[in-house]
Design a protein around this motif. Structure first.
Motif, mmCIF file in Angstrom:
data_model
loop_
_atom_site.group_PDB
_atom_site.id
_atom_site.type_symbol
_atom_site.label_atom_id
_atom_site.label_comp_id
_atom_site.label_asym_id
_atom_site.label_seq_id
_atom_site.Cartn_x
_atom_site.Cartn_y
_atom_site.Cartn_z
ATOM 1 N N ALA A 1 13.676 -5.449 1.928
ATOM 2 C CA ALA A 1 13.002 -4.251 2.435
ATOM 3 C C ALA A 1 11.862 -3.907 1.497
ATOM 4 O O ALA A 1 12.066 -3.792 0.282
ATOM 5 N N ALA A 2 10.666 -3.781 2.055
ATOM 6 C CA ALA A 2 9.496 -3.358 1.282
ATOM 7 C C ALA A 2 9.047 -2.012 1.827
ATOM 8 O O ALA A 2 8.663 -1.901 2.988
ATOM 9 N N ILE A 3 9.132 -0.977 0.991
ATOM 10 C CA ILE A 3 8.808 0.391 1.407
ATOM 11 C C ILE A 3 7.459 0.769 0.823
ATOM 12 O O ILE A 3 7.289 0.813 -0.398
ATOM 13 N N GLU A 4 6.488 1.014 1.701
ATOM 14 C CA GLU A 4 5.125 1.362 1.280
ATOM 15 C C GLU A 4 5.015 2.881 1.187
ATOM 16 O O GLU A 4 5.166 3.582 2.177
ATOM 17 N N ALA A 5 4.767 3.392 -0.010
ATOM 18 C CA ALA A 5 4.771 4.837 -0.226
ATOM 19 C C ALA A 5 3.482 5.317 -0.883
ATOM 20 O O ALA A 5 3.495 6.269 -1.668
ATOM 21 N N VAL A 6 2.362 4.674 -0.556
ATOM 22 C CA VAL A 6 1.065 5.060 -1.121
ATOM 23 C C VAL A 6 0.074 5.408 -0.019
ATOM 24 O O VAL A 6 -0.474 6.502 0.032
ATOM 25 N N PRO B 1 -4.418 -2.047 -0.271
ATOM 26 C CA PRO B 1 -3.810 -3.015 -1.196
ATOM 27 C C PRO B 1 -2.282 -2.922 -1.266
ATOM 28 O O PRO B 1 -1.610 -3.951 -1.428
ATOM 29 N N THR B 2 -1.732 -1.713 -1.153
ATOM 30 C CA THR B 2 -0.273 -1.588 -1.272
ATOM 31 C C THR B 2 0.433 -2.096 -0.016
ATOM 32 O O THR B 2 1.502 -2.705 -0.105
ATOM 33 N N PHE B 3 -0.167 -1.873 1.161
ATOM 34 C CA PHE B 3 0.441 -2.407 2.377
ATOM 35 C C PHE B 3 0.319 -3.934 2.410
ATOM 36 O O PHE B 3 1.233 -4.635 2.855
ATOM 37 N N GLY C 1 3.425 5.767 3.670
ATOM 38 C CA GLY C 1 2.105 6.254 3.279
ATOM 39 C C GLY C 1 1.247 6.688 4.453
ATOM 40 O O GLY C 1 1.360 6.163 5.564
ATOM 41 N N VAL C 2 0.378 7.670 4.192
ATOM 42 C CA VAL C 2 -0.592 8.148 5.179
ATOM 43 C C VAL C 2 -1.858 7.315 5.021
ATOM 44 O O VAL C 2 -2.531 7.380 3.999
ATOM 45 N N HIS C 3 -2.170 6.506 6.021
ATOM 46 C CA HIS C 3 -3.290 5.574 5.924
ATOM 47 C C HIS C 3 -4.529 6.152 6.597
ATOM 48 O O HIS C 3 -4.512 6.460 7.796
ATOM 49 N N GLY C 4 -5.609 6.266 5.820
ATOM 50 C CA GLY C 4 -6.848 6.806 6.353
ATOM 51 C C GLY C 4 -7.882 5.752 6.676
ATOM 52 O O GLY C 4 -8.906 6.048 7.296
ATOM 53 N N THR C 5 -7.625 4.510 6.264
ATOM 54 C CA THR C 5 -8.538 3.412 6.567
ATOM 55 C C THR C 5 -7.737 2.234 7.102
ATOM 56 O O THR C 5 -6.513 2.149 6.904
#
Length: 345
Positions: free
Chosen positions: A238-243, A247-249, A266-270
């Motif tokens: 499990a990879a949890i993206e929390a940024v 780059p983190t995704f 994470g909230v992605h704006g781009t």
């Protein structure tokens, strides 16, 4: 009453506002005793959330005491001690019937967004019967503020969507407050390893005290290699993206093992590239979610039993009159070592 107002991009002010009144029969007015600041509030102040217009009272988390209720409210009365959910749910629409309260057609995330929020002395809470939770006598108010948003967010969007199971190897990318909330709640499922990845050594050290088995500082650009070394070249279940940045995704896509799940918090704006050329044959699941807060009752019991201690997320305390300082401290977390701040009204 005193309230923090979003004035314009980059500007807020503590002002006097009229005390809110009952508008709909399902409303309650809550006297806020403690609230906090969310990363989403910082996004609003930066101008990244167009649904929140200047003039809005900010904030969507808190605890308090019921001051008044509308005639249709049956579960609460004045004087009741309550937790305010960050999500307002009517309980009747098609999405509420699916327990997707975040997409309630009459509510969702509206507090501090499209209606006035909790960073004030009083707040109007719509759909009170479904959106407030009674606080047991003697419970720790500060700890319970974490149940308004951050703890269910880390749990629902990260741990549950990530399908964390006993014996799993889990990587959490981002050791900020929500990543640490995912770490705290992931331990409920007894994973074999929890690898925390961040740029900040201080937060990585905190993560170790919270139960992370390994910490990887990604500032050298070699996080992938470090995770592969820790997992014998297999990757993580499990990879949890929390940024919430590309780059983190992308890192999550690289470190996920065959059959694994990538859970986005994470909230992605781009835009982020999806590397199907690498993932198409690997039985990967990618899950997204906005917190529904359906797990608040369960988390109440878990916190009450001492299994999880969300008090550990709190690093700074302020009064409402000091809220400008609170925003400054929270916004400079790398320097101030802030995780969550508590604001007493």
């Amino acid at each position: 009453m005193k309230a923090l107002i979003y004035k314009a991009k980059g500007a807020t002010a503590l002002e006097d506002r009229p005390k809110p009144e009952i508008i709909d029969p399902t409303d309650a007015i809550v006297k806020v005793t403690r609230t906090t600041i969310c990363g989403t509030d910082l996004h609003i102040v930066k101008g990244d959330v167009p649904t929140c217009e200047p003039g809005r009272i900010l904030g969507h988390e808190g605890v308090g005491v019921v001051d008044a209720v509308g005639p249709a409210v049956t579960a609460f009365k004045p004087g009741d001690h309550v937790l305010i959910s960050c999500v307002s749910a009517c309980g009747k629409c098609v999405y509420c019937r699916k327990l997707m309260y975040s997409h309630c057609v009459h509510g969702g995330w509206i507090l501090g967004n499209t209606i006035d929020g909790t960073q004030a002395e009083y707040v109007r809470t719509p759909h009170a019967d479904m959106s407030l939770y009674p606080i047991p006598e003697g419970a720790d108010e500060e700890a319970l503020v974490m149940l308004s948003d951050i703890l269910p967010t880390g749990f629902e969007c990260g741990v549950l969507n990530g399908k964390v199971d006993p014996g799993d190897v889990v990587a959490i990318v981002g050791a900020g407050p929500v990543g640490l909330a995912a770490l705290l709640t992931a331990r409920l499922y007894s994973p074999a390893e929890i690898i925390m990845i961040d740029l900040d050594d201080n937060r990585l050290e905190v993560a170790k005290t919270f139960g992370a088995t390994s910490a990887v500082n990604s500032s050298d650009g070699k996080a992938f290699e470090a995770v592969m070394a820790l997992t014998g070249g297999r990757g993580v279940d499990a990879a949890i993206e929390a940024v919430g940045i590309p780059p983190t995704f992308e890192l999550c896509q690289r470190i996920i093992a065959p059959g694994g799940t990538i859970a986005n918090i994470g909230v992605h704006g781009t835009k982020v590239d999806l590397h199907l050329e690498s993932l198409w044959d690997r039985n990967i699941t990618i899950a997204t979610r906005l917190v529904d807060t359906v797990t608040i009752p369960m988390l109440f019991k878990t916190v009450g039993a001492g299994t999880i201690d969300p008090q550990r997320l709190i690093t700074h305390r302020f009064t409402l009159d000091q809220i400008a300082d609170a925003y400054d401290t929270f916004g400079r977390a790398a320097e101030t070592k802030a995780l969550k701040v508590i604001i007493s009204t």
